[in-house]
Design a protein around this motif. Structure first.
Motif, PDB file in Angstrom:
ATOM      1  N   UNK A  23       0.829  -1.205   0.000  1.00  0.00           N
ATOM      2  CA  UNK A  23       0.000   0.000   0.000  1.00  0.00           C
ATOM      3  C   UNK A  23       0.875   1.273   0.000  1.00  0.00           C
ATOM      4  N   UNK A  24       1.939   1.243   0.817  1.00  0.00           N
ATOM      5  CA  UNK A  24       2.835   2.409   0.865  1.00  0.00           C
ATOM      6  C   UNK A  24       3.507   2.632  -0.487  1.00  0.00           C
ATOM      7  N   UNK A  25       3.935   1.541  -1.113  1.00  0.00           N
ATOM      8  CA  UNK A  25       4.603   1.673  -2.410  1.00  0.00           C
ATOM      9  C   UNK A  25       3.640   2.205  -3.459  1.00  0.00           C
ATOM     10  N   UNK A  26       2.406   1.700  -3.412  1.00  0.00           N
ATOM     11  CA  UNK A  26       1.413   2.197  -4.374  1.00  0.00           C
ATOM     12  C   UNK A  26       1.174   3.708  -4.177  1.00  0.00           C
ATOM     13  N   UNK A  27       0.958   4.092  -2.924  1.00  0.00           N
ATOM     14  CA  UNK A  27       0.744   5.509  -2.629  1.00  0.00           C
ATOM     15  C   UNK A  27       1.961   6.355  -3.042  1.00  0.00           C
ATOM     16  N   UNK A  28       3.153   5.833  -2.768  1.00  0.00           N
ATOM     17  CA  UNK A  28       4.377   6.557  -3.131  1.00  0.00           C
ATOM     18  C   UNK A  28       4.474   6.711  -4.648  1.00  0.00           C
ATOM     19  N   UNK A  29       4.112   5.657  -5.402  1.00  0.00           N
ATOM     20  CA  UNK A  29       4.163   5.732  -6.857  1.00  0.00           C
ATOM     21  C   UNK A  29       3.191   6.764  -7.402  1.00  0.00           C
ATOM     22  N   UNK A  30       1.969   6.788  -6.796  1.00  0.00           N
ATOM     23  CA  UNK A  30       0.983   7.778  -7.266  1.00  0.00           C
ATOM     24  C   UNK A  30       1.483   9.200  -6.986  1.00  0.00           C
ATOM     25  N   UNK A  31       1.995   9.393  -5.758  1.00  0.00           N
ATOM     26  CA  UNK A  31       2.492  10.747  -5.406  1.00  0.00           C
ATOM     27  C   UNK A  31       3.670  11.124  -6.280  1.00  0.00           C
ATOM     28  N   UNK A  32       4.560  10.171  -6.476  1.00  0.00           N
ATOM     29  CA  UNK A  32       5.749  10.454  -7.306  1.00  0.00           C
ATOM     30  C   UNK A  32       5.340  10.793  -8.737  1.00  0.00           C
ATOM     31  N   UNK A  33       4.385  10.013  -9.281  1.00  0.00           N
ATOM     32  CA  UNK A  33       3.922  10.306 -10.638  1.00  0.00           C
ATOM     33  C   UNK A  33       3.266  11.670 -10.743  1.00  0.00           C
ATOM     34  N   UNK A  34       2.471  12.004  -9.717  1.00  0.00           N
ATOM     35  CA  UNK A  34       1.806  13.320  -9.734  1.00  0.00           C
ATOM     36  C   UNK A  34       2.838  14.449  -9.687  1.00  0.00           C
ATOM     37  N   UNK A  35       3.869  14.249  -8.859  1.00  0.00           N
ATOM     38  CA  UNK A  35       4.910  15.284  -8.769  1.00  0.00           C
ATOM     39  C   UNK A  35       5.674  15.418 -10.074  1.00  0.00           C
ATOM     40  N   UNK A  36       5.915  14.293 -10.747  1.00  0.00           N
ATOM     41  CA  UNK A  36       6.612  14.364 -12.037  1.00  0.00           C
ATOM     42  C   UNK A  36       5.747  15.107 -13.056  1.00  0.00           C
ATOM     43  N   UNK A  37       4.423  14.796 -13.050  1.00  0.00           N
ATOM     44  CA  UNK A  37       3.506  15.500 -13.963  1.00  0.00           C
ATOM     45  C   UNK A  37       3.512  16.999 -13.649  1.00  0.00           C
ATOM     46  N   UNK A  38       3.492  17.315 -12.353  1.00  0.00           N
ATOM     47  CA  UNK A  38       3.540  18.727 -11.965  1.00  0.00           C
ATOM     48  C   UNK A  38       4.833  19.377 -12.406  1.00  0.00           C
ATOM     49  N   UNK A  39       5.943  18.609 -12.301  1.00  0.00           N
ATOM     50  CA  UNK A  39       7.236  19.167 -12.728  1.00  0.00           C
ATOM     51  C   UNK A  39       7.246  19.422 -14.234  1.00  0.00           C
ATOM     52  N   UNK A  40       6.616  18.505 -14.986  1.00  0.00           N
ATOM     53  CA  UNK A  40       6.540  18.715 -16.442  1.00  0.00           C
ATOM     54  C   UNK A  40       5.758  19.989 -16.748  1.00  0.00           C
ATOM     55  N   UNK A  41       4.643  20.170 -16.011  1.00  0.00           N
ATOM     56  CA  UNK A  41       3.867  21.394 -16.211  1.00  0.00           C
ATOM     57  C   UNK A  41       4.711  22.634 -15.895  1.00  0.00           C
ATOM     58  N   UNK A  42       5.486  22.557 -14.802  1.00  0.00           N
ATOM     59  CA  UNK A  42       6.362  23.682 -14.469  1.00  0.00           C
ATOM     60  C   UNK A  42       7.394  23.941 -15.541  1.00  0.00           C
ATOM     61  N   UNK A  43       7.951  22.874 -16.131  1.00  0.00           N
ATOM     62  CA  UNK A  43       8.943  23.045 -17.201  1.00  0.00           C
ATOM     63  C   UNK A  43       8.311  23.731 -18.407  1.00  0.00           C
ATOM     64  N   UNK A  44       7.065  23.349 -18.688  1.00  0.00           N
ATOM     65  CA  UNK A  44       6.372  23.974 -19.826  1.00  0.00           C
ATOM     66  C   UNK A  44       6.213  25.477 -19.577  1.00  0.00           C
ATOM     67  N   UNK A  45       5.789  25.826 -18.344  1.00  0.00           N
ATOM     68  CA  UNK A  45       5.604  27.245 -18.030  1.00  0.00           C
ATOM     69  C   UNK A  45       6.921  28.002 -18.037  1.00  0.00           C
ATOM     70  N   UNK A  46       7.997  27.375 -17.513  1.00  0.00           N
ATOM     71  CA  UNK A  46       9.302  28.040 -17.523  1.00  0.00           C
ATOM     72  C   UNK A  46       9.779  28.271 -18.943  1.00  0.00           C
ATOM     73  N   UNK A  47       9.497  27.279 -19.812  1.00  0.00           N
ATOM     74  CA  UNK A  47       9.891  27.463 -21.218  1.00  0.00           C
ATOM     75  C   UNK A  47       9.139  28.631 -21.848  1.00  0.00           C
ATOM     76  N   UNK A  48       7.851  28.757 -21.516  1.00  0.00           N
ATOM     77  CA  UNK A  48       7.062  29.876 -22.052  1.00  0.00           C
ATOM     78  C   UNK A  48       7.619  31.189 -21.523  1.00  0.00           C
TER      79      UNK A  48
END
Length: 675
Positions: A23-48
C-alpha cells in the motif's frame, strides 16, 4: 476444547509486512507520478516564460520608445502596435493585448477590450512588479492531456523597464497549448510507465529487504528465543538491527543538517531582503522628509515676506504720521546774505539749536552752525562748511549724513536742503532748511536690522533648496524626464535670484551698519572695465548691442580702492545699460582725466529715466516705471549699493538722463598719490 486463535495471529508476519509495504509503495508511486507530472507542467511554463516572454520583451524594446507608456500620453500610434503584434504572432500566441502601467488596455486584437481597465488580480500585480506571470486555466476534461497545463494559458509579460526596475506597460497574450498535445500524451504515458516500473523495482527490493534483512533476523531471533539459544545468536542479530538503526539515525542527522543549512540560507536571504526593504523604506522616508522640508521652507518664506510687507506698511504709516507732525510744526530754517551772515532764524531753528533769534542775527553762520560728519569730524574748510559751498556755487542740493551741534555742544543728525538766493543772476545769499532726523534714523536702523535678520533667516533655507534642486537635476534622487528637468531648472533660476536679493539686502545692511570691510589697494580700473566687457559679451551678443570702450590698451593712473567692490559697481552699471537698451543699441565707456581725480562714464542710448523720478534713482528699492515694463526682475538696490561703495572709496556718483534717449552714469575717484 482447543483455544480459538485470532485471525490476526494466524496471519504470517511476512503478510503483515508486505500488505503495508504494498500500500505504501502504491501511494508513493501515485504521489511520485503526480509530482513528475507537476514538474513537467512547471517546465512547460518556464519554457514559455524564458523563450516567449524574453522574445516579447525584446520585441517591445525594439518597437516602442522607452517612455512610450508615460502617464501624460494621450494618443498612441496604432501602427507600432500592429507591427508589435505582427512580429509576435505564431501558432501558439493567439490574442495579444497591451496595457499601460495603470492596467488600461491601449491595444488589443479584440477591439472591444481597448480602453477598458482590467480588474486587478495576482498575475497582473506580479507583472506590474516586473515578473512574468502565467494564469493556468485547467479547463480540460479529467484524464486528458490538458490536466497537465490546461488547453490555454494567459501570460502577462512586463515591458519597458524604467530606472526603478518597474515596467512602463504589460503585454497579455493567450498562449495555446494545442500543438503540444501529442508530445504531452507521450510524456504522460512515459511518466506513468516509468512510475510503474520504478514501483515494481522498489516493491521487489523492499520485499527482499524486509524478508532477508529484517524478517529473517527477526525469525532467527524468535527461533533463538524459542530454542533458548539467545546468547549465541544475540550478538549477530543485535549488530544487524543496530546497524540498521544507526543507518536510519545517520540519515536523519544528514537530513537534519541539510535542512538546517537550507533553513540558515533561507534566513540569511530573508534578512538580506529585509535589509534591502528597510533601505528602500528609508530612502522613501528621506524623500518624503525632503519634500516636506521644501513645503515648510516655502511656507516660511511666504510668512517672512508677509512680515516684511507688514513691517513696510507699518514703517510707511509711521513715516506719514511723522511727516504730518513735521508739516504742522515746520522745519528749522535760516537765511544768510552774501557775506554768510544770518538774516533770518525761525522758531523751529531756535528750538533745535537752542539759540535765540536775537542772539544769532548778523552773526556768521559758521559760528552758529557747527556741522559734523558721521565720524564726528568738524566739516569746515577755509572757514566754509559744505553748506556754504553749495549755495555759493549757485546750485541747490540736499545734504544727508551730517550732524548739527546745539548751543550746549550736543549734536543731533539732520537733513539739510540748501538753495541759493539769486538777484539778477547773481548769488545774493542762501536759504537752508533743516530738520532733526534722529527718529527717522532710529527707524531706518531698526528696518536695516530687521532686513538683516530676515535675510540671514532666508539664506539657510534658500541654500537647502538650492542643494536639493541640484541633487534632483543631477538625478541623485532618480531619473527625471525633460519636462521635469525644465521645471527644476526654472525653480533653480528663481532660487538663485532670491539668493542674490538676500545677498544684496545683507550688503545694504552691512554698509548701513558700517560692518562692511574694504581692502583698498592701487588698482587699474581700465583692466576691470575690460574684464567686465568680456564677461558680458554673451549678453551683448544676445541683445545685438555694441560696446565702444576707451579702456582697451590704455594705461591709466592707479586709484586706491577695493578692486572687488569697484568691480561690483562697474558690473552693475554696464549690465544695467545693456538690459535697458533695445536691440542694435550702442554703449560707450570712456573716462576724463583731471588733475586729482579720474571720471568714468557709462553712456547708453536706452530708455532713459523719467524726469519726475530722477531724484529717487539712488534710493533703496526704487525702480522707475518705464524700467518695470521692460525688465520685471530686479531689487532696486544696485545703484544704492554702487553709490555707497563709491562714496566709501572717497569718490562721488551722479547721472544725466533723458527719457527715451539714453542715460549716462558717471563716478569720480581720486588718483592714488604714490609716496
Amino acid at each position: 476444547m482447543s483455544e480459538k486463535i485470532p485471525f490476526s495471529s494466524r496471519v504470517s508476519l511476512q503478510v503483515k509486512f508486505f500488505v503495508p509495504v504494498f500500500l505504501f509503495s502504491t501511494l508513493f508511486g501515485i504521489i511520485f507520478g503526480s509530482q513528475v507530472v507537476k514538474a513537467v507542467r512547471g517546465l512547460i511554463f518556464e519554457r514559455i516564460k524564458e523563450v516567449d516572454g524574453g522574445r516579447i520583451k525584446q520585441t517591445a524594446e525594439k518597437v516602442f520608445p522607452a517612455d512610450y507608456f508615460s502617464d501624460n500620453r494621450q494618443f498612441y500610434n496604432i501602427s507600432l502596435f500592429n507591427d508589435f503584434s505582427k512580429q509576435l504572432r505564431d501558432n501558439e500566441i493567439r490574442q495579444i493585448s497591451v496595457l499601460d502601467a495603470s492596467g488600461k488596455v491601449v491595444f488589443s486584437d479584440n477591439e472591444e477590450m481597448v480602453g477598458q481597465t482590467l480588474s486587478s488580480n495576482d498575475f497582473l500585480v506580479q507583472a506590474a512588479g516586473g515578473k512574468i506571470a502565467i494564469n493556468n486555466e485547467k479547463n480540460g476534461p479529467v484524464g486528458s492531456v490538458y490536466r497537465i497545463a490546461g488547453d490555454s494559458v494567459r501570460v502577462y509579460v512586463p515591458i519597458l523597464m524604467n530606472g526603478k526596475g518597474l515596467p512602463s506597460g504589460v503585454v497579455e497574450i493567450y498562449y495555446s497549448l494545442g500543438n503540444l498535445q501529442g508530445y504531452l500524451v507521450k510524456v504522460q504515458w512515459i511518466i506513468w510507465l516509468t512510475v510503474l516500473i520504478e514501483f515494481l523495482i522498489f516493491f521487489a527490493v523492499f520485499v527482499y529487504f524486509l524478508r532477508f534483512l529484517i524478517l529473517r533476523p527477526v525469525r532467527q531471533l524468535n527461533k533463538a528465543v524459542s530454542a533458548g539459544d539467545l546468547p549465541d545468536a544475540g550478538q549477530k542479530i543485535r549488530d544487524e538491527i543496530f546497524a540498521l538503526t544507526r543507518s536510519v539515525v545517520n540519515m536523519k542527522q544528514t537530513v537534519s543538517k541539510s535542512s538546517y543549512a537550507l533553513e540558515m540560507r533561507v534566513k540569511e536571504r530573508t534578512r538580506q531582503l529585509q535589509n534591502l526593504a528597510d533601505e528602500l523604506e528609508k530612502e522613501k522616508m528621506d524623500y518624503e522628509k525632503s519634500n516636506q522640508e521644501l513645503i515648510e521652507t516655502k511656507r516660511a518664506v511666504l510668512n517672512i515676506l508677509e512680515d516684511v510687507q507688514e513691517a513696510k506698511e507699518e514703517i510707511g504709516q509711521e513715516k506719514n504720521r511723522l511727516e504730518t507732525i513735521l508739516r504742522s510744526i515746520g522745519e528749522g530754517v535760516y537765511v544768510v546774505d552774501a557775506d554768510n551772515k544770518i538774516v533770518l532764524f525761525n522758531r523751529q531753528a531756535e528750538n533745535l539749536l537752542v539759540h535765540k533769534e536775537t542772539d544769532v542775527l548778523r552773526v556768521l553762520a559758521g559760528e552758529i552752525f557747527k556741522i559734523y560728519n558721521e565720524k564726528g569730524e568738524l566739516q569746515a574748510k577755509n572757514g566754509q562748511s559744505p553748506v556754504d559751498e553749495i549755495w555759493r556755487s549757485g546750485r541747490a542740493d540736499m545734504v544727508r549724513g551730517m550732524e548739527l551741534a546745539r548751543k550746549d555742544g550736543t549734536r543731533f543728525p539732520v537733513i539739510m536742503s540748501i538753495a541759493p538766493i539769486l538777484r539778477r543772476g547773481e548769488v545774493a545769499g542762501g536759504i537752508v532748511a533743516f530738520r532733526d532726523v534722529t527718529l527717522e534714523k532710529e527707524i531706518d536702523t531698526m528696518k536695516s536690522e530687521f532686513v538683516s535678520v530676515a535675510s540671514h533667516q532666508l539664506r539657510t533655507p534658500l541654500s537647502a533648496i538650492k542643494w536639493f534642486l541640484e541633487m534632483l537635476i543631477a538625478g541623485d534622487a532618480g531619473a527625471i524626464n525633460e519636462n521635469q528637468k525644465e521645471f527644476l531648472d526654472r525653480a533653480y533660476e528663481s532660487n538663485e535670484r532670491m539668493i542674490k536679493l538676500v545677498n544684496d539686502l545683507l550688503n545694504v545692511s552691512r554698509m548701513e551698519s558700517g560692518k562692511i570691510k574694504f581692502e583698498p589697494k592701487p588698482t587699474q580700473l581700465g583692466d576691470i572695465f575690460q574684464s567686465v566687457i568680456t564677461e558680458l559679451t554673451p549678453l551683448t551678443r544676445a541683445r545685438n548691442i555694441t560696446i565702444q570702450s576707451a579702456f582697451a590698451d590704455t594705461k591709466l593712473p592707479d586709484v586706491f580702492v577695493d578692486p572687488d567692490k569697484i568691480r561690483q559697481v562697474i558690473m552693475n552699471l554696464v549690465s544695467n545699460a545693456i538690459k535697458y537698451t533695445s536691440g542694435r543699441g550702442k554703449i560707450e565707456l570712456f573716462y576724463e582725466r583731471h588733475p586729482n581725480e579720474l571720471v568714468f562714464n557709462i553712456k547708453d542710448n536706452g530708455i532713459g529715466i523719467p524726469k519726475d523720478q530722477q531724484h529717487k534713482v539712488f534710493n533703496k528699492f526704487f525702480r522707475a516705471d518705464n524700467v518695470m515694463k521692460v525688465q520685471t526682475e530686479g531689487s532696486g538696490l544696485g545703484l544704492y549699493i554702487g553709490r555707497t561703495i563709491i562714496e566709501a572709496s572717497g569718490g562721488r556718483m551722479w547721472f544725466s538722463s533723458q527719457e527715451n534717449k539714453g542715460t549716462t552714469f558717471s563716478f569720480a575717484l581720486p588718483i592714488h598719490q604714490q609716496v
